[in-house]
Design an enzyme around this catalytic site. Sequence first.
Site, PDB file in Angstrom:
ATOM      1  N   GLU A 134      31.455  40.978  29.332  1.00 11.96           N
ATOM      2  CA  GLU A 134      32.143  41.888  30.253  1.00 11.96           C
ATOM      3  C   GLU A 134      31.277  43.139  30.375  1.00 11.96           C
ATOM      4  O   GLU A 134      31.277  43.987  29.484  1.00 11.96           O
ATOM      5  CB  GLU A 134      33.541  42.235  29.758  1.00 11.96           C
ATOM      6  N   ALA A 145      36.671  51.443  30.452  1.00 16.89           N
ATOM      7  CA  ALA A 145      36.147  51.788  29.131  1.00 16.89           C
ATOM      8  C   ALA A 145      34.751  51.215  28.909  1.00 16.89           C
ATOM      9  O   ALA A 145      34.451  50.614  27.865  1.00 16.89           O
ATOM     10  CB  ALA A 145      37.110  51.296  28.064  1.00 16.89           C
ATOM     11  N   HIS A 146      33.885  51.386  29.897  1.00 13.61           N
ATOM     12  CA  HIS A 146      32.482  50.985  29.797  1.00 13.61           C
ATOM     13  C   HIS A 146      31.626  52.211  30.100  1.00 13.61           C
ATOM     14  O   HIS A 146      31.933  52.975  31.014  1.00 13.61           O
ATOM     15  CB  HIS A 146      32.157  49.865  30.796  1.00 13.61           C
ATOM     16  N   HIS A 221      41.244  40.444  34.256  1.00  8.39           N
ATOM     17  CA  HIS A 221      42.463  41.279  34.171  1.00  8.39           C
ATOM     18  C   HIS A 221      42.866  41.826  35.553  1.00  8.39           C
ATOM     19  O   HIS A 221      42.697  42.999  35.858  1.00  8.39           O
ATOM     20  CB  HIS A 221      42.363  42.372  33.119  1.00  8.39           C
ATOM     21  N   ASN A 224      43.877  45.502  37.076  1.00  6.37           N
ATOM     22  CA  ASN A 224      43.226  46.564  36.315  1.00  6.37           C
ATOM     23  C   ASN A 224      41.750  46.647  36.669  1.00  6.37           C
ATOM     24  O   ASN A 224      41.080  45.632  36.814  1.00  6.37           O
ATOM     25  CB  ASN A 224      43.396  46.332  34.811  1.00  6.37           C
ATOM     26  N   ARG A 232      46.040  48.159  55.123  1.00  5.78           N
ATOM     27  CA  ARG A 232      44.878  47.899  55.976  1.00  5.78           C
ATOM     28  C   ARG A 232      43.631  47.522  55.169  1.00  5.78           C
ATOM     29  O   ARG A 232      42.589  47.263  55.755  1.00  5.78           O
ATOM     30  CB  ARG A 232      44.570  49.127  56.844  1.00  5.78           C
ATOM     31  N   ASP A 279      42.874  41.017  25.996  1.00  7.45           N
ATOM     32  CA  ASP A 279      41.904  42.097  26.212  1.00  7.45           C
ATOM     33  C   ASP A 279      41.956  43.064  25.028  1.00  7.45           C
ATOM     34  O   ASP A 279      41.771  44.267  25.166  1.00  7.45           O
ATOM     35  CB  ASP A 279      42.181  42.833  27.529  1.00  7.45           C
ATOM     36  N   GLY A 315      41.216  48.630  26.677  1.00  6.72           N
ATOM     37  CA  GLY A 315      41.682  47.398  26.067  1.00  6.72           C
ATOM     38  C   GLY A 315      43.104  47.552  25.575  1.00  6.72           C
ATOM     39  O   GLY A 315      43.801  48.523  25.884  1.00  6.72           O
TER      40      GLY A 315
END
Length: 398
Positions: A134, A145-146, A221, A224, A232, A279, A315
């Site tokens: 991921e 959270a990266h 996920h 999220n 539209r 997760d 997570g």
Amino acid sequence: MSNADRTVLAGARLVLPTGVVDNGRLTVENGRIAEVTAADSRTNAPVGAAPALDLTGYTVVPGFVDMHVHGGGGASYASGIAEQALVAARTHLEHGTTTTIASTVTGEIDEVCRQASVLSELVEDGVLAGVHFEGPFISINRCGAHQPDLLRDPDPALVRKLVDAARGTATMVTLAPELDGGIESIRLLKELGVIAAIGHTDARYDKVLEGIEAGATVATHLFNAMPGIAHRAPGPIVALLEDERVTVELVGDGVHLHPAIVDLAIKGAGLDRVALITDAMAAAGFGDGLYPLGPLQVRVQDGVARLVDGGSIAGSTLTLDVAFRRAVTLNGLSLVRAAQVLSLNPATLIGVADRVGSLEAGKDADLVVLDDSHTLVAVMRKGEWIVGADTFRTLVTV
């Protein structure tokens, strides 16, 4: 075969793919399910049969399959330390997850390759079932959270480098299809037999459809780390929900998604296309506190994990036994359907349904025993009791 090689579970409610069998009998031989019947072993057992364990009043479901989990028990798969990975796997095993795909998080490419090499050895040892990357090939606008400065466009050469580092154990790669190289990398993953998952994406509806056409089959996920639905601009959620080729991951912890949104996704995709995941990060099964998640710091308070800097959800602390109970009690799924979305569907997706994912003769004896409140009381993996071995009374058959 001696009785020492055989375990008989009698009197339980058995949750099979075809329905629920009350007062069932399940026989385990050499780590596999040998027989599943409706017979009561106390009255119908053959002469000389093995002693049976009395599971009257309990429910037996297949062991859970988690295709997206980062850690547990205070340990992280992204640590690149085998001992930590073993702790994480054991923690979730004790909560009923008998098949685990270990997920990494965004880091320097060479470091993630090193982590993959460590995890691949545990796959080869049978502790894990595969590796899920991921990041780092995700959108900076939806990075969650990266760490933003470590994100990369999905250059097919870099994607191939990660897959190769896993030495044949790479199961899935999450990426954002709108990034340079995204569509080409999805095609590459399909050629390599690795699942391409769309997630952490800011893509428009049409780009997601292009990614699906290229071979993406999973929504990481869903809801999220992606834009919401606008009248539209339907965005990725609608594209992923409506295509029958896509399995949608849902985090059923009550934090990532409101139960009504879980209901909406189940109705939109259909139960055959839903996989409940954790997760989970290191705090799962461990408690509140400060934890690393890759290069970032996470604070867990009241069971909710958020980045120390910025406050993004980082997570979950979910375990799949809790996800099962929530699916039944809050989302109204039958026992059969709950077992499907926590066991059979993910097992089918990752290509191991011939061995796990349901209570059927010939499959591994991976199972979870629940009480009448759907709370876990025992876990068996490949015929070995992990927890709860002393819970049940022995019935001596003659």
